[in-house]
Design a protein around this motif. Structure first.
Motif, PDB file in Angstrom:
ATOM      1  N   ILE A  64      18.474  32.755  27.023  1.00 58.18           N
ATOM      2  CA  ILE A  64      19.606  32.277  26.230  1.00 58.18           C
ATOM      3  C   ILE A  64      19.436  30.778  26.028  1.00 58.18           C
ATOM      4  O   ILE A  64      19.195  30.039  26.995  1.00 58.18           O
ATOM      5  CB  ILE A  64      20.947  32.556  26.936  1.00 58.18           C
ATOM      6  CG1 ILE A  64      21.085  34.038  27.261  1.00 58.18           C
ATOM      7  CG2 ILE A  64      22.116  32.098  26.088  1.00 58.18           C
ATOM      8  CD1 ILE A  64      22.209  34.331  28.230  1.00 58.18           C
ATOM      9  N   ILE A  75      29.012  30.764  29.962  1.00 56.17           N
ATOM     10  CA  ILE A  75      28.048  31.758  29.499  1.00 56.17           C
ATOM     11  C   ILE A  75      28.486  33.130  30.007  1.00 56.17           C
ATOM     12  O   ILE A  75      28.584  33.349  31.222  1.00 56.17           O
ATOM     13  CB  ILE A  75      26.625  31.453  30.013  1.00 56.17           C
ATOM     14  CG1 ILE A  75      26.205  30.029  29.611  1.00 56.17           C
ATOM     15  CG2 ILE A  75      25.626  32.468  29.482  1.00 56.17           C
ATOM     16  CD1 ILE A  75      26.221  29.039  30.745  1.00 56.17           C
ATOM     17  N   ALA A  76      28.789  34.043  29.111  1.00 53.07           N
ATOM     18  CA  ALA A  76      29.163  35.399  29.490  1.00 53.07           C
ATOM     19  C   ALA A  76      27.912  36.190  29.864  1.00 53.07           C
ATOM     20  O   ALA A  76      26.786  35.830  29.494  1.00 53.07           O
ATOM     21  CB  ALA A  76      29.905  36.086  28.351  1.00 53.07           C
ATOM     22  N   ASP A  98      26.888  38.890  28.684  1.00 50.63           N
ATOM     23  CA  ASP A  98      26.207  39.404  27.490  1.00 50.63           C
ATOM     24  C   ASP A  98      25.509  38.306  26.692  1.00 50.63           C
ATOM     25  O   ASP A  98      24.950  38.556  25.624  1.00 50.63           O
ATOM     26  CB  ASP A  98      27.181  40.169  26.595  1.00 50.63           C
ATOM     27  CG  ASP A  98      28.279  39.285  25.997  1.00 50.63           C
ATOM     28  OD1 ASP A  98      28.262  38.056  26.215  1.00 50.63           O
ATOM     29  OD2 ASP A  98      29.158  39.835  25.307  1.00 50.63           O
ATOM     30  N   GLY A  99      25.538  37.073  27.216  1.00 50.33           N
ATOM     31  CA  GLY A  99      24.868  35.959  26.563  1.00 50.33           C
ATOM     32  C   GLY A  99      25.721  35.155  25.616  1.00 50.33           C
ATOM     33  O   GLY A  99      25.259  34.148  25.054  1.00 50.33           O
ATOM     34  N   THR A 100      26.975  35.524  25.429  1.00 49.38           N
ATOM     35  CA  THR A 100      27.878  34.774  24.557  1.00 49.38           C
ATOM     36  C   THR A 100      28.185  33.411  25.168  1.00 49.38           C
ATOM     37  O   THR A 100      28.454  33.298  26.369  1.00 49.38           O
ATOM     38  CB  THR A 100      29.193  35.550  24.349  1.00 49.38           C
ATOM     39  OG1 THR A 100      28.891  36.836  23.820  1.00 49.38           O
ATOM     40  CG2 THR A 100      30.112  34.810  23.401  1.00 49.38           C
ATOM     41  N   LEU A 101      28.162  32.378  24.317  1.00 49.36           N
ATOM     42  CA  LEU A 101      28.449  31.014  24.758  1.00 49.36           C
ATOM     43  C   LEU A 101      29.813  30.566  24.252  1.00 49.36           C
ATOM     44  O   LEU A 101      30.194  30.868  23.126  1.00 49.36           O
ATOM     45  CB  LEU A 101      27.389  30.043  24.242  1.00 49.36           C
ATOM     46  CG  LEU A 101      25.927  30.331  24.609  1.00 49.36           C
ATOM     47  CD1 LEU A 101      25.034  29.244  24.045  1.00 49.36           C
ATOM     48  CD2 LEU A 101      25.760  30.435  26.121  1.00 49.36           C
ATOM     49  N   HIS A 102      30.531  29.832  25.113  1.00 48.70           N
ATOM     50  CA  HIS A 102      31.825  29.265  24.732  1.00 48.70           C
ATOM     51  C   HIS A 102      31.908  27.846  25.275  1.00 48.70           C
ATOM     52  O   HIS A 102      31.798  27.621  26.483  1.00 48.70           O
ATOM     53  CB  HIS A 102      32.970  30.105  25.301  1.00 48.70           C
ATOM     54  CG  HIS A 102      34.327  29.482  25.116  1.00 48.70           C
ATOM     55  ND1 HIS A 102      34.884  29.278  23.872  1.00 48.70           N
ATOM     56  CD2 HIS A 102      35.218  29.006  26.024  1.00 48.70           C
ATOM     57  CE1 HIS A 102      36.067  28.702  24.026  1.00 48.70           C
ATOM     58  NE2 HIS A 102      36.292  28.524  25.315  1.00 48.70           N
TER      59      HIS A 102
END
Length: 338
Positions: free
Chosen positions: A55, A85-86, A88-92
């Protein structure tokens, strides 16, 4: 006659990447992340049989990583971003500080997260306003109390204990001359300890602010780990892994540490211990990784020397896995049990 494969190759997993492994971290659900020097993060969900997924997190370097509340991870970088970083690879992006470095990050299971940039500490929690505190010098490290109500901040001249819930609460100073580079809070909430520039650990017993000094190190302590139910604190910085006893009111004062992993040719650079048992992972500057039982004295080499210095190490919360990485981009995951 062929030689048997090393134990890591037989029983564990290993990967070779192209950049320095800066840190390794498990979250509370036993998901694993490695942060690399090129700003990327490799994430391995708990129970996955696949290789860790890459990621792209930071444009520069990840300076600090920690488990996020619940699942996932938080990371701070020299691009000024504080990122969640979630799995599942989602970034916030939790916060951005243009032109600044996010040097240290921390979180607590109660949902509060924190980061520092320069002399400032920032605290965030859902449903509450951001809390910002400024210190007279650059923040050297941050750590939440076991209950999450306070946060310890290391800086030049000592450590300051701040409320994690109120901007109006008066901070509590713990003073000691010198540069304090990192901080940890004992799991029994009785002690706060700081690793110093002067190749020692300074500590305070909070009930009476009695001082502790843990010395004898060959170099600065850059890695430490509470293990065996918080009864011991293992540290790097010597040719063994000193394990200071913290059972009882006095803690390590007047007591000597256990010293597993003694080496005549290498220094310990990283440690990580079994949360529930007296078993410790020890990494060295020559690349060796040893697992030691500090009660029986038994030690097993799970990675022979080579592939660079061990720079990162983490033990999973369920006690099942030891992860580590090197400055040459080598990473390993080994099954362990108490």
């Amino acid at each position: 006659m062929s030689q048997p494969a090393p134990i890591l190759e037989q029983l564990g997993h290993q990967w070779q990447w192209s950049a320095y492994v800066l840190s390794a971290c498990f979250d509370a659900a036993n998901n694993l992340a490695f942060a690399l020097g090129d700003g990327s993060l490799y994430l391995l969900p708990a129970g996955s049989q696949q290789a860790p997924g890459r990621i792209e997190v930071h444009e520069g370097v990840s300076l600090s990583m920690a488990a996020a509340p619940g699942e996932g991870f938080v990371s701070g970088g020299d691009d000024g971003r504080f990122v969640r970083i979630a799995v599942d690879g989602t970034l916030h992006d939790l916060a951005t500080f243009p032109g600044r470095w996010v040097d240290h990050v921390a979180s607590h299971p109660n949902g509060v997260v924190a980061c520092s940039e320069g002399k400032r500490l920032h605290l965030y929690a859902e449903g509450r306003d951001e809390i910002v505190r400024e210190f007279p010098s650059t923040v050297g490290g941050i750590c939440f109390s076991p209950d999450g109500y306070r946060i310890a901040v290391a800086h030049y001249g000592g450590v300051t204990l701040c409320s994690a819930r109120s901007a109006d609460a008066t901070p509590v100073p713990l003073t000691c001359p010198g540069s304090h580079l990192s901080v940890t809070w004992s799991p029994n909430a009785r002690f706060v300890l700081s690793a110093m520039q002067e190749d020692c650990i300074h500590g305070w017993r909070l009930e009476d602010k009695d001082d502790l000094v843990m010395s004898g190190y060959a170099t600065k302590v850059k890695s430490w780990s509470w293990f065996n139910g918080g009864r011991y604190l293992a540290t790097s910085g010597s040719n063994c892994a000193p394990c200071w006893p913290f059972k009882g009111r006095k803690g390590p004062k007047g007591r000597t540490p256990e010293t597993p992993g003694d080496s005549s040719s290498a220094l310990v650079t990283a440690v990580a211990g079994d949360p529930a048992h007296p078993i410790l992972g020890i990494g060295y500057d020559d690349g060796q990784v040893t697992v030691a039982d500090i009660q029986s004295g038994q030690e097993v080499i799970i990675k022979p020397p080579g592939d660079g210095a061990i720079t990162a190490m983490a033990w999973s919360p369920n006690g099942a896995w030891l992860a580590f990485g090197t400055d040459k981009g080598f990473a390993g995951l080994f099954p362990v049990s108490g």
